[in-house]
Design an enzyme around this catalytic site. Structure first.
Site, PDB file in Angstrom:
ATOM      1  CG  ASP A   1     -26.413  36.839   0.190  1.00 13.68           C
ATOM      2  OD1 ASP A   1     -27.516  37.415   0.025  1.00 13.68           O
ATOM      3  OD2 ASP A   1     -25.589  36.673  -0.725  1.00 13.68           O
TER       4      ASP A   1
ATOM      5  CB  CYS B   1      -4.665  29.468   9.686  1.00 11.17           C
ATOM      6  SG  CYS B   1      -4.119  29.781   8.006  1.00 11.17           S
TER       7      CYS B   1
ATOM      8  CG  ASP C   1     -31.518  38.020  -0.479  1.00 10.33           C
ATOM      9  OD1 ASP C   1     -32.195  38.797  -1.170  1.00 10.33           O
ATOM     10  OD2 ASP C   1     -30.290  37.818  -0.665  1.00 10.33           O
TER      11      ASP C   1
END
Length: 735
Positions: free
Chosen positions: A631, A49, A455
């Site tokens: 992940d 941002c 996973d």
């Protein structure tokens, strides 16, 4: 310009986390010097941002000697120009201290080309929309003045419309004309050929009618057609660009410097790509390895979670192999390079990603199949219409007008929108559910899933151990030692005890534990061997021992807990008939515990990244359509090779890029993705059915000469509107 202290939270906002070291890489090798001026270009991760931009530019701009700092939020590129003795590492440290990831910027030609294409399509779409609005104003005047407006006035308005439409067709239509010409040169055809024909013929007939003072011109139809087609082309380009982000992220991970030892033990900072087999490498504490090395000297603990999935640090020593992606946690070590960056585990994972992209590129989408059948139909119908009308005695003008109307009414506008508009509506609904879809065509693959592979660490579990035992007053004293350590089990003790003081004279021994003085008395926290316990009872999860002069040895038990919504999510997945299994690089006991808790019957422990890919290939050969959920870096290859893939929001950048979607909000998001994907596929099939029904009704009317090109354009636009409204229905109802 003066240096200033950084403001705002640094590191962990709770104050429980020790200061985080920089990744340890030396960025001086990436500095470009021109006279007294130096410049460095970095790739910053995590800046999302305007507040991030202001924070980073202000902090770096305050570094002594910095003349210019500019950051691009869209691609994370940070360029810094300075003079004087300030080192590149000082600038990098200033950014990492703010909590952002940093690597040397890597130019990616394909990424830049994809962005240029996307921007060009967006500009062309805007130009077409602006022209369409102006031409429609003129057309409304002509329609409103029918019977009252003079012929000269009508012709003048048509001419003005043509003057507006011509440059728009040349500029915005070039995307279709260039594509059509490129395939026609080789004697082939694609969907852009009938589109280009429809645009050119609609415009040409309109010019003809204007010059002949005809009552109707169809400049509005040609520009409207162009605008709708550009929408579909822009959406397609955007989705294709996102699909190539994984390779870029992995290249950024490897684009670092390495400390190479010379013959006189001098340290030289070189680019990782310059390292050759046999070079001696110094891996500092806190540094991530970017090449595979064999340890020659030194002992340390390493974090291999991104490589193997093992959640706990491992003690390594001379003779062992350290793979790229591993983080050295404690002490400097030296080792022999087993190859360059192209021979490392990261390079192997990059090859898996590439193989996965090629595999998905071969996947034939529903729209592709429909277009391959539709294009010959359009050409044949228009040509036969022209020939038939000429044979029936119609004039050339009349025959061409009917053929053009047929070509416009059969233009594959609705067909081109059928899949993208459904994907965009589904993407918006998923986004509101906390799922970011990275590939539109993935929805078709999600809808075909029948087997799920998970996973463990960070996917099924929280990825951080939690203290399960209740040690009473000993917890506070153990926390005195734990607060000085970054070991995950120490972090779990600190999380349970809260903020507080640290013991004095603390020492941490790799692979053993921590010792220090509390109120002047010695205490130890670590393995049973470290605190002097001989007989140890096996436990289901990891544990630590704590002992001191006035404290008998006490065991702390830990467990990596399941995600909060795991029970409901797996109950729903089983109810829907999905089969499931776990592939983890973690220890067998830890994987078995999670499998028992989740009720997943099949599990595999200590599997390498290549093992995961091999297992997925085996399942594919058994005709399974596999959804991979993971992940870590060790999951990236499997994520790319799976039929479809998902990564949680906390996953590594490379894994997120390799997956088809990134979710937050827990495992229930997986159920949401699969349900919305199946609904999206149904809507796409309905849209193709609507487009087919439209053609079955409209084509006979057009070829028999009952519609003008204008009516054909309105009918074509109406068909596009119908498929759009049908897709919007997905915004209502339950998932």
């Amino acid at each position: 310009m003066t240096d200033t202290a950084l403001s705002g939270p640094l590191g962990c906002p709770s104050g429980l986390e020790p200061p985080t070291r920089s990744a340890g890489s030396d960025y001086s090798a990436f500095v470009h010097s021109k006279g007294a001026q130096k410049s460095l270009t970095l790739s910053v991760r995590g800046a999302k941002c305007g507040g991030c931009l202001s924070k980073i530019e202000s902090a770096v701009g305050a570094v002594p000697g910095v003349d210019h700092v500019r950051m691009n939020l869209s691609n994370g590129k940070l360029k810094v120009v300075w003079q004087g003795g300030t080192s590149a590492n000082t600038i990098v440290d200033r950014v990492t201290e703010l909590g952002y990831g940093v690597s040397a910027y890597s130019e990616d030609g394909s990424e830049k080309a994809a962005k240029r294409e996307e921007r060009a399509l967006l500009i062309s779409m805007g130009v077409a929309a602006f022209a369409l609005a102006n031409i429609m104003l003129l057309s409304v005047s002509v329609w409103g003045g029918h019977g009252e407006m003079g012929g000269d006035t009508r012709t003048a308005l048509h001419a003005i419309s043509g003057l507006i439409a011509f440059p728009v067709l040349v500029f915005s239509g070039r995307h279709f004309f260039q594509s059509a010409w490129s395939v026609l040169k080789h004697g082939r055809a694609n969907m852009d050929v009938p589109i280009s024909l429809a645009l050119i013929l609609a415009f040409s007939v309109s010019v003809w009618e204007t010059l002949a003072d005809g009552a109707h011109a169809y400049f509005d139809a040609s520009v409207m057609l162009l605008f709708f087609l550009l929408i579909g082309r822009f959406l397609d380009a955007r989705l294709r660009r996102q699909a190539h982000a994984a390779a870029h992220d992995l290249a950024a991970l490897q684009n670092r410097s390495v400390n190479r030892l010379g013959k006189n033990q001098s340290v030289e900072s070189v680019r990782a790509e310059d390292v050759r087999r046999g070079d001696t490498i110094l891996l500092a504490a806190g540094e991530r390895a970017v090449i595979d090395i064999k340890i020659a000297s030194g002992t340390s603990t390493v974090d291999e979670s991104l490589v193997t999935g093992e959640s706990l640090p491992r003690l390594i020593q001379a003779g062992e192999t350290l793979y790229a992606g591993t983080v050295n946690l404690d002490h400097p070590i030296t080792g022999e390079a087993l190859g360059g960056t192209s021979d490392s585990l990261l390079a192997d994972i990059a090859q898996m990603l590439e193989a996965g992209e090629q595999k998905r590129a071969r996947y034939r989408q529903i729209a592709d199949k429909a277009v391959s059948l539709y294009v010959p139909f359009v050409h044949t119908t228009a040509a036969l219409t022209l020939i038939a009308w000429l044979l029936l005695g119609a004039s050339v003008r009349e025959a061409i007008m009917v053929a053009v109307a047929t070509l416009i009414i059969t233009c594959p506008c609705a067909l081109a929108l059928a899949a993208p508009v459904a994907q965009v509506v589904a993407s918006g609904r998923l986004f509101r559910k906390g799922v970011y879809l990275r590939s539109g065509d993935a929805l078709e693959r999600f809808a075909e899933i029948d087997h799920l592979v998970f996973d463990k660490t960070g996917t099924l579990t929280l990825g951080t151990p939690t203290l399960m035992s209740e040690p009473g007053d000993a917890l506070e004293r153990a926390a005195y030692l734990a607060r000085a350590s970054r070991h995950p089990l120490s972090r779990a003790i600190v999380a349970a005890a809260g903020a507080g003081p640290i013991a004095s004279e603390v020492k941490e021994m790799p692979g053993l534990g921590i010792e220090g003085l509390i109120d002047g008395k010695p205490y130890r926290l670590g393995s049973a061997e470290w605190v002097g316990v001989d007989a140890v009872t096996e436990t289901d999860g990891p544990s630590l021992w704590f002992a001191g002069d006035d404290q008998n040895a006490l065991q702390f038990h830990f467990q990596d807990q399941l995600q909060d919504d795991a029970g409901n999510a797996f109950a729903e997945l089983r109810r829907q008939g999905f089969s499931m299994e776990i592939l983890s690089g973690d220890a067998p006991q830890a994987v078995r515990n999670v499998a028992d808790q989740t009720g997943i019957p099949t599990w595999h422990a200590r599997v390498s990244p290549q093992d995961k890919v091999d297992r997925l290939n085996l399942l594919t050969n058994e005709d399974k359509n596999v959804l991979m959920v993971g992940d870590g870096l060790n999951d990236a290859g499997a994520l790319a090779m799976a039929h479809a893939s998902l990564a949680p929001g906390g996953a590594m950048d490379v894994s997120q890029s390799a997956s088809d979607a990134v979710y937050s909000g827990g495992l229930s998001s997986i159920v949401t993705v699969l349900n919305i994907a199946r609904r999206t596929k149904r809507v796409m099939l309905q849209n193709f059915g609507l487009a087919a029904a439209y053609n079955m009704i409209a084509v006979p009317i057009a070829v028999t000469g009952h519609v003008t090109p204008l009516i054909a354009a309105i009918a074509m636009s109406a068909s596009s509107l119908i498929v759009t409204l049908n897709a919007l229905r997905m915004n209502w109802g339950t998932d």
